[in-house]
Write an enzyme that holds these catalytic residues in place. Structure first.
Site, short mmCIF file in Angstrom:
data_model
loop_
_atom_site.label_atom_id
_atom_site.label_comp_id
_atom_site.label_asym_id
_atom_site.label_seq_id
_atom_site.Cartn_x
_atom_site.Cartn_y
_atom_site.Cartn_z
CD GLN A 117 83.70 127.88 -46.03
OE1 GLN A 117 82.49 127.70 -46.17
NE2 GLN A 117 84.19 128.56 -45.01
CB SER A 120 83.26 121.73 -41.95
OG SER A 120 82.83 123.05 -41.72
CD GLU A 235 80.71 130.66 -44.22
OE1 GLU A 235 81.72 130.56 -43.50
OE2 GLU A 235 80.08 129.70 -44.67
CD GLU A 376 74.45 127.52 -30.01
OE1 GLU A 376 74.91 127.21 -31.13
OE2 GLU A 376 73.23 127.47 -29.75
#
Ligand SMILES: Cc1cc2nc3c(=O)[nH]c(=O)nc-3n(C[C@H](O)[C@H](O)[C@H](O)COP(=O)(O)OP(=O)(O)OC[C@H]3O[C@@H](n4cnc5c(N)ncnc54)[C@H](O)[C@@H]3O)c2cc1C
Length: 408
Positions: A117, A120, A235, A376
């Protein structure tokens, strides 16, 4: 007339029919899993012809159970092809072209094609919609330039799910497109990144004038975010929703360690405290396992919702506490990291003893609350999509991506 609902017993019969045709103890992984796909038992909630039977995803546990009963050799999807099976397959099914569905799904399931993937970037992680890798249309191709990072398994991958910016004038979420990238294409440079465990399971990727054929787009041009959401939601479910057997997985290792070491190491008072701590962790593990089973059984065929993010958050935080407790059980010895952990590419779970496994997992579990979206960010999703709390301020949502200040 409504279609006949396949019962649990019929699913078991189908597994037994599969085993008559191909048995995992007598044939290789690719052959057996190929047959499992052809029988619709790969992912039962997928449509017929694509490895499924169009029934509730909860029935997959019946397939696993029947296979366990009748064969010594069992395969773990998440060890074989975690990104392909956990995320690639549902994304192809939901947004892929007919060519992709026909040619890619079976090889994902067998493990012949490993997937990765490429979302990022150095300047875009939690805020992945801010990414800067550019794809420019040139005739029958898209030309791609940019850098990706933390790309798990890219070094062994055949295909990559690539998110790139196709329109910098549009707001960040609407200027992206989603591509299927052939990882063997010229211009794809994969370099290892080493983690605290000593392993390099992920990589940084440099993309230089990479040509992606125009028909390798998933979804429509400019609608890459919609496709990415399918990948991300799956995911989170794949990471957080995995259900080991009762008392198995991380908590099983902790309990074994405790049984083998406690009598020799602890005073009666200390033992009582540790026993209480381990029991609490056991109860939490069992609660999470049962919650995941219930969520899976309740889910109709289709892509998961925010429950995947909730499970991912709970799993990541619990896992860290279990392995921290394991280090306390091991005591001073946990500070020694054996030479077997020299820098290397990861092989399958080849850590020889419970002790070594615990030390490795303690370090690896730090990544659990980062990979697949940080804890978070999971709490933000939980707050907004489950509890209905007001969203956090998003000042850059409606302005052209090219006008958003960037540090990288
Ligand atoms: C083991 C591992 C494997 C990975 N594999 C892949 C992969 O295969 N492919 C891929 O594309 N990526 C992969 N990643 C990357 C992963 O998705 C990102 O690391 C993650 O999304 C966080 O992004 P970042 O590292 O840029 O941190 P940042 O986004 O810079 O976050 C830094 C800190 O700020 C906090 N933060 C950021 N935004 C908010 C917010 N809105 N509210 C509250 N807190 C916030 C974060 O929680 C974090 O603590 C992997 C990461 C790890 C650790």
């Amino acid at each position: 007339m409504p279609e006949h609902q396949i019962t649990e017993e019929e699913v078991r019969e189908r597994v037994r029919a599969l085993l008559k045709e191909a048995h995992p103890d007598k044939t290789d992984q690719f052959t057996f899993r190929g047959k499992q796909f052809d029988h619709g038992l790969a992912w039962v909630h997928f449509p017929k012809g694509y490895g499924g039977l169009g029934i509730s995803p909860g029935m997959q546990t019946i397939v696993a159970d029947e296979l366990h009963r009748n064969a010594k050799t069992t395969y773990d999807d998440m060890a074989i092809n975690p990104i392909g099976i956990g995320m690639g397959a549902p994304t192809v099914l939901t947004h892929g072209t007919e060519w992709m569905k026909t040619n890619l799904l079976r090889r994902i399931f067998t493990g012949e094609d490993i997937w990765c993937q490429l979302f990022s970037e150095p300047g875009a992680g939690s805020d992945v919609a801010g990414l800067a890798t550019r794809a420019v249309r040139e005739g029958d191709y898209w030309k791609v330039n940019g850098q990706k990072v933390w790309t798990t398994l890219a070094h062994v991958s055949r295909w990559g799910m690539l998110l790139a910016r196709t329109n910098p004038d549009a707001p960040k979420h609407s200027g992206m497109s989603y591509f299927l990238l052939d990882m063997k294409s010229p211009g794809v440079d994969v370099r290892p990144l080493y983690q605290i465990t000593g392993e390099a399971e992920f990589n940084e990727i440099f993309l230089t004038d990479v040509q992606v054929p125009a028909d390798r787009i998933m979804g429509k041009e400019g609608e890459g975010w919609k496709v990415a959401i399918t990948t991300l939601m799956n995911e989170r479910t794949a990471i957080g929703g995995a259900t080991a057997r009762r008392g198995g997985g991380a908590i099983g290792v902790l309990v074994d360690l405790w049984k083998s070491r406690a009598p020799a190491m602890y005073s009666a008072a200390h033992e009582t405290v540790m026993r209480d701590r381990i029991t609490r962790l056991y109860i939490e593990s069992e609660l999470l396992r049962m919650t995941n089973l219930r969520a899976r059984a309740a889910r109709k065929a289709g892509n998961p919702g925010p429950e995947g993010s909730v499970a991912k958050l709970a799993q990541a935080e619990l896992n860290k506490r279990i392995w921290e407790c394991a280090m306390d059980v091991i005591g001073g010895e946990s500070l020694v990291y054996e030479p077997g952990f020299a820098r290397r590419r990861p092989a399958a779970n080849d850590h020889p003893s419970r002790l070594l496994q615990a030390k490795y997992q303690f370090l690896r579990s730090r990544a659990n609350s980062i990979e697949g979206g940080t804890s978070e960010v999971m709490r933000n999703i939980l707050g907004e999509r489950v509890l209905g709390l007001p969203g956090e301020p998003r000042g850059d949502k409606d302005i052209p991506w090219k006008n958003i200040p960037r540090s990288a």
